[in-house]
Design an enzyme around this catalytic site. Structure first.
Site, PDB file in Angstrom:
ATOM      1  N   VAL A 280     -52.911  55.867  34.678  1.00  0.00           N
ATOM      2  CA  VAL A 280     -54.367  55.887  34.810  1.00  0.00           C
ATOM      3  C   VAL A 280     -54.929  57.211  34.292  1.00  0.00           C
ATOM      4  O   VAL A 280     -56.126  57.442  34.367  1.00  0.00           O
ATOM      5  CB  VAL A 280     -54.804  55.703  36.290  1.00  0.00           C
TER       6      VAL A 280
ATOM      7  N   TYR B 224     -51.737  41.220  39.840  1.00  0.00           N
ATOM      8  CA  TYR B 224     -52.249  42.601  39.863  1.00  0.00           C
ATOM      9  C   TYR B 224     -53.727  42.636  40.273  1.00  0.00           C
ATOM     10  O   TYR B 224     -54.280  43.711  40.510  1.00  0.00           O
ATOM     11  CB  TYR B 224     -52.092  43.301  38.502  1.00  0.00           C
TER      12      TYR B 224
HETATM   13  N1  LIG Z   1     -42.777  41.958  35.631  1.00  0.00           N
HETATM   14  C1  LIG Z   1     -42.682  42.674  36.734  1.00  0.00           C
HETATM   15  O1  LIG Z   1     -42.181  42.210  37.769  1.00  0.00           O
HETATM   16  C2  LIG Z   1     -43.148  44.090  36.720  1.00  0.00           C
HETATM   17  C3  LIG Z   1     -42.818  44.947  37.772  1.00  0.00           C
HETATM   18  C4  LIG Z   1     -43.263  46.281  37.689  1.00  0.00           C
HETATM   19  C5  LIG Z   1     -44.016  46.707  36.614  1.00  0.00           C
HETATM   20  N2  LIG Z   1     -44.344  45.815  35.615  1.00  0.00           N
HETATM   21  C6  LIG Z   1     -45.151  46.227  34.441  1.00  0.00           C
HETATM   22  O2  LIG Z   1     -44.618  47.422  33.894  1.00  0.00           O
HETATM   23  C7  LIG Z   1     -45.638  48.420  33.863  1.00  0.00           C
HETATM   24  C8  LIG Z   1     -45.033  49.790  34.007  1.00  0.00           C
HETATM   25  O3  LIG Z   1     -44.234  49.887  35.170  1.00  0.00           O
HETATM   26  P1  LIG Z   1     -44.611  50.835  36.404  1.00  0.00           P
HETATM   27  O4  LIG Z   1     -46.087  50.864  36.553  1.00  0.00           O
HETATM   28  O5  LIG Z   1     -43.807  50.375  37.554  1.00  0.00           O
HETATM   29  O6  LIG Z   1     -44.001  52.240  36.061  1.00  0.00           O
HETATM   30  P2  LIG Z   1     -43.850  53.254  34.837  1.00  0.00           P
HETATM   31  O7  LIG Z   1     -44.694  52.874  33.700  1.00  0.00           O
HETATM   32  O8  LIG Z   1     -42.397  53.424  34.656  1.00  0.00           O
HETATM   33  O9  LIG Z   1     -44.411  54.587  35.519  1.00  0.00           O
HETATM   34  C9  LIG Z   1     -45.747  54.692  35.935  1.00  0.00           C
HETATM   35  C10 LIG Z   1     -45.886  55.936  36.806  1.00  0.00           C
HETATM   36  O10 LIG Z   1     -45.512  57.086  36.056  1.00  0.00           O
HETATM   37  C11 LIG Z   1     -46.611  57.963  35.955  1.00  0.00           C
HETATM   38  N3  LIG Z   1     -46.652  58.433  34.569  1.00  0.00           N
HETATM   39  C12 LIG Z   1     -47.053  57.746  33.465  1.00  0.00           C
HETATM   40  N4  LIG Z   1     -46.939  58.498  32.367  1.00  0.00           N
HETATM   41  C13 LIG Z   1     -46.452  59.690  32.764  1.00  0.00           C
HETATM   42  C14 LIG Z   1     -46.150  60.880  32.085  1.00  0.00           C
HETATM   43  N5  LIG Z   1     -46.334  60.984  30.774  1.00  0.00           N
HETATM   44  N6  LIG Z   1     -45.662  61.927  32.812  1.00  0.00           N
HETATM   45  C15 LIG Z   1     -45.480  61.823  34.138  1.00  0.00           C
HETATM   46  N7  LIG Z   1     -45.763  60.713  34.841  1.00  0.00           N
HETATM   47  C16 LIG Z   1     -46.247  59.654  34.155  1.00  0.00           C
HETATM   48  C17 LIG Z   1     -47.840  57.173  36.329  1.00  0.00           C
HETATM   49  O11 LIG Z   1     -48.786  58.004  36.965  1.00  0.00           O
HETATM   50  P3  LIG Z   1     -50.407  57.920  36.732  1.00  0.00           P
HETATM   51  O12 LIG Z   1     -50.772  56.471  36.581  1.00  0.00           O
HETATM   52  O13 LIG Z   1     -50.923  58.522  37.996  1.00  0.00           O
HETATM   53  O14 LIG Z   1     -50.712  58.721  35.510  1.00  0.00           O
HETATM   54  C18 LIG Z   1     -47.265  56.173  37.313  1.00  0.00           C
HETATM   55  O15 LIG Z   1     -47.144  56.754  38.601  1.00  0.00           O
HETATM   56  C19 LIG Z   1     -46.555  48.009  35.021  1.00  0.00           C
HETATM   57  O16 LIG Z   1     -47.813  48.626  34.973  1.00  0.00           O
HETATM   58  C20 LIG Z   1     -46.608  46.521  34.824  1.00  0.00           C
HETATM   59  O17 LIG Z   1     -47.477  46.185  33.765  1.00  0.00           O
HETATM   60  C21 LIG Z   1     -43.911  44.532  35.668  1.00  0.00           C
END
Ligand SMILES: NC(=O)c1ccc[n+]([C@@H]2O[C@H](COP(=O)([O-])OP(=O)(O)OC[C@H]3O[C@@H](n4cnc5c(N)ncnc54)[C@H](OP(=O)(O)O)[C@@H]3O)[C@@H](O)[C@H]2O)c1
Length: 274
Positions: free
Chosen positions: A234, A52
């Protein structure tokens, strides 16, 4: 209002908060600000990764508080698999995070084409023996990848972080985890914020019943089924909104309705081919 997340006991006897902040796709400035906002809202678990490219920013944020306020996870990149490379990569992550002991180190992907993930796992086993990391686990491991490292080393990962949201509930993989005593951590728990997930009518209705948001409803479902969950945001208001899920209890019928939304939709790559 500050809320404290419940903890889950891992198979190595340590415990992990069931709720945290993911920082994928955050710039340095965003990651530093988001970790501070999350701390202020009561988050303790922060999920980053070498890949990241924001470990140093996370380190700058946590340095503003007590180290003990946080549970820090980072991950080994695919390019750094192999025994010696993994040890070097761990040192590099630790110097960026500027901490002495890591809480949880994960192999980010099995990357089976390289055929090095078992060697990398041996390096993680040795890092834990040396006391550099409290717990070791994996991410994106399918059952056959888990079986391979367990056969090769006799050491079972404490946790597997996999893609998991209402459109892909990972029932089969969760059952395998349960047999081994491996905790399941959900990545993209909100489906990466896609409308395909956040605008599902069934979720909108359940959320309305509780005067909650759809994001809170999804996160409350994850917590109720036992997943460790790491929503990314964020946006300070969403960081607060999301941890509000800890206050939300869904009924057995509502939980079953969300279980029933699974249609196998995978947003990320398949671990066998990535
Ligand atoms: N191990 C792996 O291969 C892998 C792969 C993917 C992700 N991850 C981990 O999992 C974490 C989460 O996954 P992710 O980032 O893919 O997606 P997520 O947490 O499912 O969704 C994040 C997205 O949703 C938005 N969001 C967050 N809270 C919200 C709310 N209350 N209402 C509406 N929209 C909302 C965020 O927007 P804003 O940020 O603009 O608010 C962002 O665009 C990652 O950050 C990472 O740490 C790991």
């Amino acid at each position: 209002m500050e809320t404290t997340a419940p903890s889950i006991t891992l198979r190595d006897g340590t415990s992990i908060p069931q709720f945290g902040l993911g920082v994928w796709q955050m710039t340095d400035a965003e990651a530093e600000a988001a970790v501070v906002a999350a701390h202020n809202a009561g988050y303790t678990l922060i999920d980053t990764a070498a890949g990241y490219q924001n470990e140093a920013a996370v380190g700058r944020a946590i340095a503003q508080f007590d180290r003990d306020d946080f549970y820090i996870t980072t991950k080994l990149k695919n390019e750094d698999q192999g025994y010696d490379d993994a040890l070097r990569a761990f040192d590099a992550s630790m110097s960026k995070l500027a901490i002495d002991t890591l809480d949880l180190y994960l192999i980010h992907w099995p990357s089976p084409a390289q055929d090095k993930y078992s060697e990398a796992w041996r390096a993680l086993v040795d890092l834990q023996k040396d006391g550099r990391v409290r717990s070791i686990g994996v991410s994106n491991f399918e059952p056959h990848h888990l079986a391979r490292i367990i056969d090769d080393t006799g050491v079972v990962p404490v946790l597997n972080q996999i893609e998991l949201h209402p459109l892909m509930t990972q029932t089969a993989n969760r059952a395998v985890h349960a047999e081994y005593g491996i905790a399941t951590q959900a990545w993209s728990p909100l489906g990466s914020g896609r409308a395909d997930v956040l605008e599902l009518p069934a979720l909108i209705e359940i959320a309305r019943n509780h005067d909650a948001t759809v994001a809170q409803t999804i996160l409350a479902w994850h917590l109720a089924v036992g997943n460790v969950v790491i929503p990314k945001s964020v946006t300070p208001a969403r960081i607060e909104e999301n941890i509000g899920a800890l206050e939300l209890a869904l009924s057995p019928d509502e939980l079953a309705a969300i279980d029933g939304l699974d249609n196998g939709t995978r947003f990320g790559p398949h671990p066998d081919s990535f």
